[in-house]
Scaffold this motif. Structure first.
Motif, PDB file in Angstrom:
ATOM      1  N   GLU A  72       0.833  -1.216   0.000  1.00  0.00           N
ATOM      2  CA  GLU A  72       0.000   0.000   0.000  1.00  0.00           C
ATOM      3  C   GLU A  72       0.863   1.260   0.000  1.00  0.00           C
ATOM      4  OE1 GLU A  72      -3.195   0.312  -0.279  1.00  0.00           O
ATOM      5  OE2 GLU A  72      -4.181  -1.496   0.496  1.00  0.00           O
ATOM      6  N   LEU A  73       2.038   1.194   0.633  1.00  0.00           N
ATOM      7  CA  LEU A  73       2.932   2.358   0.629  1.00  0.00           C
ATOM      8  C   LEU A  73       3.480   2.630  -0.754  1.00  0.00           C
ATOM      9  CD1 LEU A  73       4.806   4.527   1.877  1.00  0.00           C
ATOM     10  CD2 LEU A  73       6.399   2.672   2.457  1.00  0.00           C
ATOM     11  N   SER A  74       3.782   1.581  -1.497  1.00  0.00           N
ATOM     12  CA  SER A  74       4.530   1.712  -2.746  1.00  0.00           C
ATOM     13  C   SER A  74       3.979   2.783  -3.692  1.00  0.00           C
ATOM     14  CB  SER A  74       4.597   0.351  -3.437  1.00  0.00           C
ATOM     15  OG  SER A  74       5.630   0.322  -4.371  1.00  0.00           O
ATOM     16  N   PRO A  75       2.697   2.737  -4.068  1.00  0.00           N
ATOM     17  CA  PRO A  75       2.202   3.770  -4.996  1.00  0.00           C
ATOM     18  C   PRO A  75       2.058   5.140  -4.357  1.00  0.00           C
ATOM     19  CG  PRO A  75       0.406   2.343  -4.307  1.00  0.00           C
ATOM     20  CD  PRO A  75       1.662   1.741  -3.749  1.00  0.00           C
ATOM     21  N   ARG A  76       2.128   5.196  -3.040  1.00  0.00           N
ATOM     22  CA  ARG A  76       1.964   6.463  -2.327  1.00  0.00           C
ATOM     23  C   ARG A  76       3.292   7.149  -2.035  1.00  0.00           C
ATOM     24  NH1 ARG A  76      -2.219   3.079  -0.541  1.00  0.00           N
ATOM     25  NH2 ARG A  76      -4.238   4.162  -0.287  1.00  0.00           N
ATOM     26  N   LEU A  77       4.402   6.480  -2.312  1.00  0.00           N
ATOM     27  CA  LEU A  77       5.703   7.076  -2.003  1.00  0.00           C
ATOM     28  C   LEU A  77       5.849   8.431  -2.694  1.00  0.00           C
ATOM     29  CD1 LEU A  77       8.264   4.127  -2.216  1.00  0.00           C
ATOM     30  CD2 LEU A  77       7.794   5.559  -0.220  1.00  0.00           C
ATOM     31  N   PRO A  78       6.187   9.475  -1.954  1.00  0.00           N
ATOM     32  CA  PRO A  78       6.392  10.781  -2.588  1.00  0.00           C
ATOM     33  C   PRO A  78       7.629  10.760  -3.494  1.00  0.00           C
ATOM     34  CG  PRO A  78       6.148  10.979  -0.193  1.00  0.00           C
ATOM     35  CD  PRO A  78       6.340   9.532  -0.491  1.00  0.00           C
ATOM     36  N   TRP A 117       8.564  12.818   8.037  1.00  0.00           N
ATOM     37  CA  TRP A 117       9.455  11.807   8.624  1.00  0.00           C
ATOM     38  C   TRP A 117       8.563  10.796   9.320  1.00  0.00           C
ATOM     39  CZ3 TRP A 117      10.863   9.135  12.895  1.00  0.00           C
ATOM     40  CH2 TRP A 117      12.121   8.523  12.881  1.00  0.00           C
ATOM     41  N   ILE A 118       8.534   9.583   8.797  1.00  0.00           N
ATOM     42  CA  ILE A 118       7.598   8.569   9.279  1.00  0.00           C
ATOM     43  C   ILE A 118       8.362   7.305   9.640  1.00  0.00           C
ATOM     44  CG2 ILE A 118       5.583   7.142   8.687  1.00  0.00           C
ATOM     45  CD1 ILE A 118       5.000   9.262   6.457  1.00  0.00           C
ATOM     46  N   VAL A 119       8.076   6.754  10.812  1.00  0.00           N
ATOM     47  CA  VAL A 119       8.555   5.422  11.141  1.00  0.00           C
ATOM     48  C   VAL A 119       7.333   4.504  11.220  1.00  0.00           C
ATOM     49  CG1 VAL A 119       8.610   5.924  13.627  1.00  0.00           C
ATOM     50  CG2 VAL A 119       9.858   3.971  12.714  1.00  0.00           C
ATOM     51  N   CYS A 120       7.368   3.446  10.430  1.00  0.00           N
ATOM     52  CA  CYS A 120       6.292   2.460  10.415  1.00  0.00           C
ATOM     53  C   CYS A 120       6.765   1.235  11.186  1.00  0.00           C
ATOM     54  CB  CYS A 120       5.917   2.090   8.985  1.00  0.00           C
ATOM     55  SG  CYS A 120       4.686   0.780   8.875  1.00  0.00           S
ATOM     56  N   VAL A 121       6.045   0.889  12.253  1.00  0.00           N
ATOM     57  CA  VAL A 121       6.427  -0.225  13.114  1.00  0.00           C
ATOM     58  C   VAL A 121       5.539  -1.431  12.809  1.00  0.00           C
ATOM     59  CG1 VAL A 121       6.828  -1.000  15.471  1.00  0.00           C
ATOM     60  CG2 VAL A 121       7.057   1.428  14.907  1.00  0.00           C
ATOM     61  N   PHE A 122       6.166  -2.545  12.425  1.00  0.00           N
ATOM     62  CA  PHE A 122       5.457  -3.806  12.233  1.00  0.00           C
ATOM     63  C   PHE A 122       5.387  -4.495  13.601  1.00  0.00           C
ATOM     64  CE2 PHE A 122       7.100  -2.592   8.208  1.00  0.00           C
ATOM     65  CZ  PHE A 122       6.376  -3.229   7.209  1.00  0.00           C
ATOM     66  N   GLY A 147       5.354  14.393  21.009  1.00  0.00           N
ATOM     67  CA  GLY A 147       4.953  15.448  20.082  1.00  0.00           C
ATOM     68  C   GLY A 147       4.743  15.025  18.654  1.00  0.00           C
ATOM     69  N   PHE A 148       4.744  13.734  18.375  1.00  0.00           N
ATOM     70  CA  PHE A 148       4.512  13.246  17.014  1.00  0.00           C
ATOM     71  C   PHE A 148       3.025  12.957  16.815  1.00  0.00           C
ATOM     72  CE2 PHE A 148       8.919  10.941  16.687  1.00  0.00           C
ATOM     73  CZ  PHE A 148       9.556  12.138  16.957  1.00  0.00           C
ATOM     74  N   LYS A 149       2.660  12.680  15.592  1.00  0.00           N
ATOM     75  CA  LYS A 149       1.368  12.080  15.295  1.00  0.00           C
ATOM     76  C   LYS A 149       1.509  10.572  15.466  1.00  0.00           C
ATOM     77  CE  LYS A 149      -1.660  15.146  13.365  1.00  0.00           C
ATOM     78  NZ  LYS A 149      -3.107  15.226  13.666  1.00  0.00           N
ATOM     79  N   GLY A 150       0.522   9.952  16.082  1.00  0.00           N
ATOM     80  CA  GLY A 150       0.548   8.511  16.240  1.00  0.00           C
ATOM     81  C   GLY A 150      -0.671   7.884  15.612  1.00  0.00           C
ATOM     82  N   PHE A 151      -0.463   6.818  14.850  1.00  0.00           N
ATOM     83  CA  PHE A 151      -1.577   6.089  14.226  1.00  0.00           C
ATOM     84  C   PHE A 151      -1.437   4.607  14.552  1.00  0.00           C
ATOM     85  CE2 PHE A 151      -0.727   9.734  11.448  1.00  0.00           C
ATOM     86  CZ  PHE A 151      -1.983  10.338  11.408  1.00  0.00           C
ATOM     87  N   ALA A 191       0.512  12.996   4.950  1.00  0.00           N
ATOM     88  CA  ALA A 191      -0.025  14.362   4.922  1.00  0.00           C
ATOM     89  C   ALA A 191       0.295  15.134   6.195  1.00  0.00           C
ATOM     90  CB  ALA A 191      -1.541  14.318   4.716  1.00  0.00           C
ATOM     91  N   ALA A 192       0.835  14.480   7.194  1.00  0.00           N
ATOM     92  CA  ALA A 192       1.081  15.124   8.486  1.00  0.00           C
ATOM     93  C   ALA A 192       2.179  16.166   8.384  1.00  0.00           C
ATOM     94  CB  ALA A 192       1.448  14.069   9.532  1.00  0.00           C
ATOM     95  N   SER A 193       2.079  17.183   9.228  1.00  0.00           N
ATOM     96  CA  SER A 193       3.071  18.265   9.229  1.00  0.00           C
ATOM     97  C   SER A 193       4.096  18.097  10.350  1.00  0.00           C
ATOM     98  CB  SER A 193       2.367  19.616   9.382  1.00  0.00           C
ATOM     99  OG  SER A 193       1.589  19.633  10.570  1.00  0.00           O
TER     100      SER A 193
END
Length: 599
Positions: free
Chosen positions: A378-384, A472-477, A517-521, A538-540
């Motif tokens: 899902e990330l692949s086509p969304r990569l900036p 700057w995003i860290v994705c945790v599996f 202070g980050f966004k968490g999902f 999209a997060a700032s």
């Protein structure tokens, strides 16, 4: 105030073009830190930005990654004793991936050495395996040539150097070396040479490649700056091209003849191409697993590498060329004959289409709760555009290697030769300091997050407001399992999961991100993976995206060996606590080509 040795160290590094140093302070290196402060207060071109990591190991990883993402010297700094020992893992990462890195370490006072003093270690011996050049300064006039030689050695040899500075020496007045016997006068400056093989060797290579009817290419990190030349050679030869992990960003994956990753983490297309080719051209890669290359004697081989000691060590090559990948391919290209028969290329492209379809089907299969392949799919086509992606070692590296499609202008890396856990977040931090205007995404397993990467989120919290682009995003599996090793135990050893060693605590990583202070999902619904990536991108502010993934989804190799199948079945007879999930998810993955999605 006269210039101290510490002041000279900072000034000399700045003269060499060093702009950033990653590290952690301590009394053994205070004289250099005082000089960094004074240079910063003066401002102008003489200052160096110091980036404070949470741990010296992470600082060394950052220096290694900074070298990877800039092509410049990476520099890290630590105090004596434990500070110096902590640097080692990151420095070995640089050594095994051939990156120019300089380590600066403090030491106890010269008058205390040899007295079993507190934090006194034999740092010369400590660093001598990881560093190609390691020296301890003993007098102010010596420091000049130590720095010059260390930097030039690292840049010229693409290797690690280490310099050790006793703490009392750092605060002494600096003095240039005298013009007399027993002293040397060194200078600043290094320009990389153009390294190309002799014409007769290029012709021998061309003869082999021109004779081949089924040419396969394998490229690695050495080809990262040779994208156009690799494409031109592949087009002329009608070749397919596989990519070693460190060469993932060297070719865009939208080219129909790029087969993707190779090896245990590789694609079926790469495996089939290597099994069926009659000629192999290997460029800038130290890919270690010979069993994934053609069988010995089946294919003729040509290899290009800057490092002579990496030639013909994975496959017995007929022609070995020492040279820069870009320049050597450019010189080789006019000697190559255009292949009129494109049947091999068409075969490879057919395998590539099948491979991507297989990977899509696997990523679409139901899991409990989220299929980890879907995360990167899902990330692949969304990569900036111009994104930089880092990955940790472990099962997430499988999904990074196979499912993530690189486009032109993107960069990607991980700990390759060392394959160390804990590199993804410090790599992503270094990527931002190397290119603060580019989006950065780190893919990390929960094991590495708990080991050392959570702490480095605090480093991001300290610095992110200074970055011009704040993506700057860290994705945790999060699967509560040291998953790669669990599957290695099952398939390579025939052993069930050893719960005491493999199961790890469930930690709310996204909430930790929010606390600083980050966004968490948090995602535990497969249908929300794509939307979560959209929100994260999209997060700032920096983001921790935690996805609850299924540990029972197997990181299938491109093909099973009989021995692997036997050990897998043997493991089942011994009783694995997750036997039901293993059988269910393995069946889904193996049968993904015939099963509908979400079945």
């Amino acid at each position: 105030m006269s210039m101290t040795v510490g002041d000279f160290i900072v000034a000399r590094l700045r003269a060499w073009g060093v702009k950033k140093i990653f590290g952690y302070p301590g009394d053994g290196i205070n004289g250099v830190f005082g000089a960094l402060r004074r240079a910063q207060e003066k401002g102008g071109d003489g200052s160096i930005l110091f980036i404070q990591a949470r741990h010296e190991e992470m600082a060394a990883f950052m220096a290694s990654a900074y070298a990877k993402f800039t092509g410049e010297l990476g520099v890290c700094i630590a105090t004596s004793g434990p500070g110096a020992t902590h640097l080692l893992t990151g420095l070995y990462d640089a050594k095994l991936d051939h990156q120019p890195v300089l380590a600066l370490a403090g030491q106890q006072a010269r008058t205390a050495l040899g007295a079993h003093y507190q934090q006194e270690l034999d740092l010369q011996s400590l660093f001598k395996d990881v560093a190609s050049y390691v020296e301890t300064a003993s007098a102010p006039p010596q420091v000049r040539h130590l720095i010059d030689r260390a930097v030039r050695t690292s840049l010229g040899g693409r290797c690690v150097s280490a310099l050790i500075f006793p703490n009392d020496l750092q605060d002494l007045p600096y003095a240039d070396p005298p013009r007399k016997h027993g002293a040397v006068l060194s200078g600043v400056g290094y320009s990389a040479p153009k390294i190309v093989p002799f014409e007769q060797d290029l012709r021998r290579a061309a003869d082999v490649l021109n004779a081949g009817k089924k040419v396969a290419m394998l490229i690695g990190a050495g080809a990262l700056n040779a994208t156009d030349e690799v494409i031109a050679v592949a087009e002329k030869l009608g070749a397919g091209c596989a990519k070693a992990l460190l060469g993932k960003a060297a070719l865009p994956d939208d080219l129909p003849w790029v087969t993707g990753a190779i090896g245990l983490l590789g694609t079926p297309a790469s495996s089939r191409m290597m099994a069926e080719c009659d000629t192999l051209l290997m460029v800038g890669s130290g890919f270690p697993y010979s069993e994934f290359l053609p069988k010995e004697g089946r294919a003729r081989g040509v290899q290009i590498d800057l490092q002579p000691n990496m030639l013909s060590i994975r496959y017995p090559m007929e022609v070995n060329l020492v040279g820069d990948a870009r320049e050597t391919l450019k010189a080789l290209l006019p000697l190559l004959q255009e292949k009129s028969d494109r049947s091999w290329r068409q075969t490879v492209e057919g395998h590539v289409r099948e491979s991507w379809k297989t990977l899509e089907n696997r990523a679409g299969q139901k899991a409990n709760p989220v299929n980890p392949q879907r995360v990167t799919w899902e990330l692949s086509p969304r990569l900036p555009d111009r994104a930089i992606v880092t990955s940790d070692s472990g099962s997430c590296a499988n999904w990074y290697a196979r499912d993530l499609k690189m486009r032109r202008g993107m960069s990607a890396s991980l700990s390759g030769g060392l394959a160390s856990m804990g590199a993804a977040v410090p790599y992503a931090i270094a990527a931002k300091f190397a290119h603060p205007d580019r989006p950065v995404i780190a893919l990390v397993g929960d094991g590495a997050m708990q080991m050392n990467n959570m702490a480095e989120l605090i480093t991001v919290a300290k610095y992110w407001r200074e970055w011009t682009n704040r993506q700057w995003i860290v994705c945790v599996f999060n699967n509560e399992d040291l998953n790669q090793v669990t599957w290695e135990q099952r398939v390579m050893e025939g052993d069930p999961k050893f719960v005491a060693s493999q199961q790890i605590p469930n930690v709310p990583y996204h909430k930790f991100g929010e606390l600083i202070g980050f966004k968490g999902f948090y995602v535990d619904d497969p249908e929300q993976v794509g939307p979560a990536w959209d929100e994260a991108l999209a997060a700032s502010v920096p983001v921790v995206l935690e996805i609850k993934t299924d540990p029972d989804v197997p990181p299938l190799p491109p093909h099973f060996t009989l021995d692997q199948a036997r050990k897998f079945m043997s493991m089942l007879t011994k009783g694995d606590e997750r036997e039901g999930g293993i059988l269910r998810e393995t069946a889904r993955q193996v049968l993904s080509g015939v099963l509908p999605r979400d079945k």
